[in-house]
Design a protein around this motif. Structure first.
Motif, PDB file in Angstrom:
ATOM      1  N   SER A 172       0.837  -1.206   0.000  1.00  0.00           N
ATOM      2  CA  SER A 172       0.000   0.000   0.000  1.00  0.00           C
ATOM      3  C   SER A 172       0.867   1.249   0.000  1.00  0.00           C
ATOM      4  O   SER A 172       1.349   1.702   1.048  1.00  0.00           O
ATOM      5  CB  SER A 172      -0.914  -0.008   1.236  1.00  0.00           C
ATOM      6  OG  SER A 172      -1.714   1.151   1.266  1.00  0.00           O
ATOM      7  N   MET A 173       1.080   1.815  -1.189  1.00  0.00           N
ATOM      8  CA  MET A 173       1.857   3.043  -1.324  1.00  0.00           C
ATOM      9  C   MET A 173       1.509   3.669  -2.663  1.00  0.00           C
ATOM     10  O   MET A 173       0.887   3.015  -3.515  1.00  0.00           O
ATOM     11  CB  MET A 173       3.364   2.749  -1.230  1.00  0.00           C
ATOM     12  CG  MET A 173       3.888   1.848  -2.334  1.00  0.00           C
ATOM     13  SD  MET A 173       5.671   1.547  -2.140  1.00  0.00           S
ATOM     14  CE  MET A 173       6.006   0.616  -3.634  1.00  0.00           C
ATOM     15  N   PRO A 174       1.843   4.925  -2.878  1.00  0.00           N
ATOM     16  CA  PRO A 174       1.515   5.570  -4.156  1.00  0.00           C
ATOM     17  C   PRO A 174       2.017   4.773  -5.355  1.00  0.00           C
ATOM     18  O   PRO A 174       3.176   4.384  -5.405  1.00  0.00           O
ATOM     19  CB  PRO A 174       2.236   6.926  -4.041  1.00  0.00           C
ATOM     20  CG  PRO A 174       2.249   7.209  -2.570  1.00  0.00           C
ATOM     21  CD  PRO A 174       2.471   5.864  -1.924  1.00  0.00           C
ATOM     22  N   THR A 185       4.510  -6.012   4.410  1.00  0.00           N
ATOM     23  CA  THR A 185       3.214  -5.346   4.358  1.00  0.00           C
ATOM     24  C   THR A 185       2.331  -5.721   5.539  1.00  0.00           C
ATOM     25  O   THR A 185       2.625  -6.677   6.273  1.00  0.00           O
ATOM     26  CB  THR A 185       2.507  -5.740   3.037  1.00  0.00           C
ATOM     27  OG1 THR A 185       1.203  -5.185   3.000  1.00  0.00           O
ATOM     28  CG2 THR A 185       2.391  -7.259   2.923  1.00  0.00           C
ATOM     29  N   VAL A 186       1.239  -4.980   5.706  1.00  0.00           N
ATOM     30  CA  VAL A 186       0.234  -5.344   6.717  1.00  0.00           C
ATOM     31  C   VAL A 186      -0.877  -6.185   6.097  1.00  0.00           C
ATOM     32  O   VAL A 186      -1.721  -6.730   6.805  1.00  0.00           O
ATOM     33  CB  VAL A 186      -0.393  -4.093   7.381  1.00  0.00           C
ATOM     34  CG1 VAL A 186       0.664  -3.286   8.108  1.00  0.00           C
ATOM     35  CG2 VAL A 186      -1.118  -3.233   6.349  1.00  0.00           C
ATOM     36  N   SER A 187      -0.901  -6.295   4.783  1.00  0.00           N
ATOM     37  CA  SER A 187      -1.999  -6.979   4.099  1.00  0.00           C
ATOM     38  C   SER A 187      -1.925  -8.497   4.266  1.00  0.00           C
ATOM     39  O   SER A 187      -0.922  -9.122   3.921  1.00  0.00           O
ATOM     40  CB  SER A 187      -1.998  -6.650   2.604  1.00  0.00           C
ATOM     41  OG  SER A 187      -2.988  -7.410   1.936  1.00  0.00           O
ATOM     42  N   GLU A 188      -3.010  -9.070   4.781  1.00  0.00           N
ATOM     43  CA  GLU A 188      -3.127 -10.516   4.891  1.00  0.00           C
ATOM     44  C   GLU A 188      -4.135 -11.055   3.883  1.00  0.00           C
ATOM     45  O   GLU A 188      -4.558 -12.216   3.977  1.00  0.00           O
ATOM     46  CB  GLU A 188      -3.549 -10.900   6.314  1.00  0.00           C
ATOM     47  CG  GLU A 188      -2.564 -10.459   7.387  1.00  0.00           C
ATOM     48  CD  GLU A 188      -2.964 -10.900   8.778  1.00  0.00           C
ATOM     49  OE1 GLU A 188      -3.477 -12.033   8.927  1.00  0.00           O
ATOM     50  OE2 GLU A 188      -2.783 -10.109   9.726  1.00  0.00           O
ATOM     51  N   ALA A 189      -4.529 -10.217   2.920  1.00  0.00           N
ATOM     52  CA  ALA A 189      -5.519 -10.620   1.914  1.00  0.00           C
ATOM     53  C   ALA A 189      -4.965 -11.731   1.031  1.00  0.00           C
ATOM     54  O   ALA A 189      -3.859 -11.615   0.500  1.00  0.00           O
ATOM     55  CB  ALA A 189      -5.910  -9.416   1.063  1.00  0.00           C
ATOM     56  N   LYS A 202       4.296  -6.979   8.632  1.00  0.00           N
ATOM     57  CA  LYS A 202       5.097  -5.939   9.271  1.00  0.00           C
ATOM     58  C   LYS A 202       5.340  -6.151  10.764  1.00  0.00           C
ATOM     59  O   LYS A 202       6.188  -5.487  11.338  1.00  0.00           O
ATOM     60  CB  LYS A 202       4.446  -4.571   9.038  1.00  0.00           C
ATOM     61  CG  LYS A 202       4.698  -4.018   7.642  1.00  0.00           C
ATOM     62  CD  LYS A 202       4.213  -2.588   7.516  1.00  0.00           C
ATOM     63  CE  LYS A 202       4.584  -1.992   6.162  1.00  0.00           C
ATOM     64  NZ  LYS A 202       4.139  -0.599   6.015  1.00  0.00           N
ATOM     65  N   GLY A 203       4.634  -7.068  11.376  1.00  0.00           N
ATOM     66  CA  GLY A 203       4.876  -7.337  12.791  1.00  0.00           C
ATOM     67  C   GLY A 203       6.131  -8.163  13.046  1.00  0.00           C
ATOM     68  O   GLY A 203       6.476  -8.432  14.196  1.00  0.00           O
TER      69      GLY A 203
END
Length: 219
Positions: free
Chosen positions: A58-60, A83-87, A105-106
């Motif tokens: 998730s970035m420009p 990333t934070v996305s787990e999709a 990211k964790g």
């Protein structure tokens, strides 16, 4: 220990600088590029040629767009999505496009360092919690989807395939599952036969293809 040249591309400056600082503190890393957008990632890959690039989704401009564009121009570039996305759709797309790792990211700094060195050494990495969920999802859909090799695996074979897909060696898998390394080799032989593949790389690819085939469609 060889120094790994790393680029960090994330649109949150504090996170980006934090990752860079942690790797420098651990030692064995040279931060050769930092950016916050798809355009930055493309420029860094072209101008700096890092050993490994850490890339946010998730970035420009979109991290997945950057991934596709970079690997189209530089197929040998090693990229880890951080990333934070787990999709499931993001994971499947990233792996299909050629990402060598998908990390949440964790993750701790020491673990991130291990992942970077594994990827630099030619392995792939998928956060175990994510690969476990995806394997489980495939197991539930396999019965209605027709004959699918992954759906024919036993529970133990699922566990071994999950760790193979995470890039772990036979020795590490044996340790994690509290089994003998010879037993892991036996399980892999059965997995290869069921998936109709000849090695662990092809098994991981079959896993990614199955994930892509069975991931839920939008809407």
């Amino acid at each position: 220990m060889n120094t790994i040249r790393v680029a960090v591309v994330d649109d949150h400056p504090i996170f980006r600088e934090g990752v860079a600082s942690c790797l420098i503190e651990i030692g064995g890393y040279d931060i050769v590029g930092k950016g916050g957008s798809c355009d930055d990632a493309l420029a860094i890959a072209q101008q700096v040629d890092p050993d490994v690039m850490l890339l946010d989704i998730s970035m420009p401009g979109g991290g997945l767009n950057a991934l596709a564009s970079i690997l189209d121009r530089r197929p040998a570039q090693k990229i880890i999505m951080l990333t934070v996305s787990e999709a499931h759709s993001d994971i499947a797309t990233a792996l299909k496009l050629g990402a060598k790792g998908y990390v949440l990211k964790g993750v701790g700094s020491r673990m991130l360092s291990e992942i970077l060195r594994a990827v630099q050494g030619g392995e792939m990495y998928l956060s175990p919690t994510l690969s476990a969920r995806m394997i489980a999802g495939l197991s539930h859909t396999a019965a209605s989807a027709g004959p699918v090799g992954i759906g024919e695996l036993t529970e133990r074979e699922h566990a071994v395939l999950r760790l193979v897909s995470a890039g772990l060696s036979n020795k590490r898998i044996a340790r994690d599952l509290d089994l003998h390394e010879k037993t892991i080799k036996h399980h892999l032989t059965r997995i290869f036969n069921k998936l109709n593949v000849s090695n662990r790389t092809e098994a991981a690819m079959a896993f990614r293809d199955a994930v892509e085939t069975h991931r839920p469609s939008a809407g």
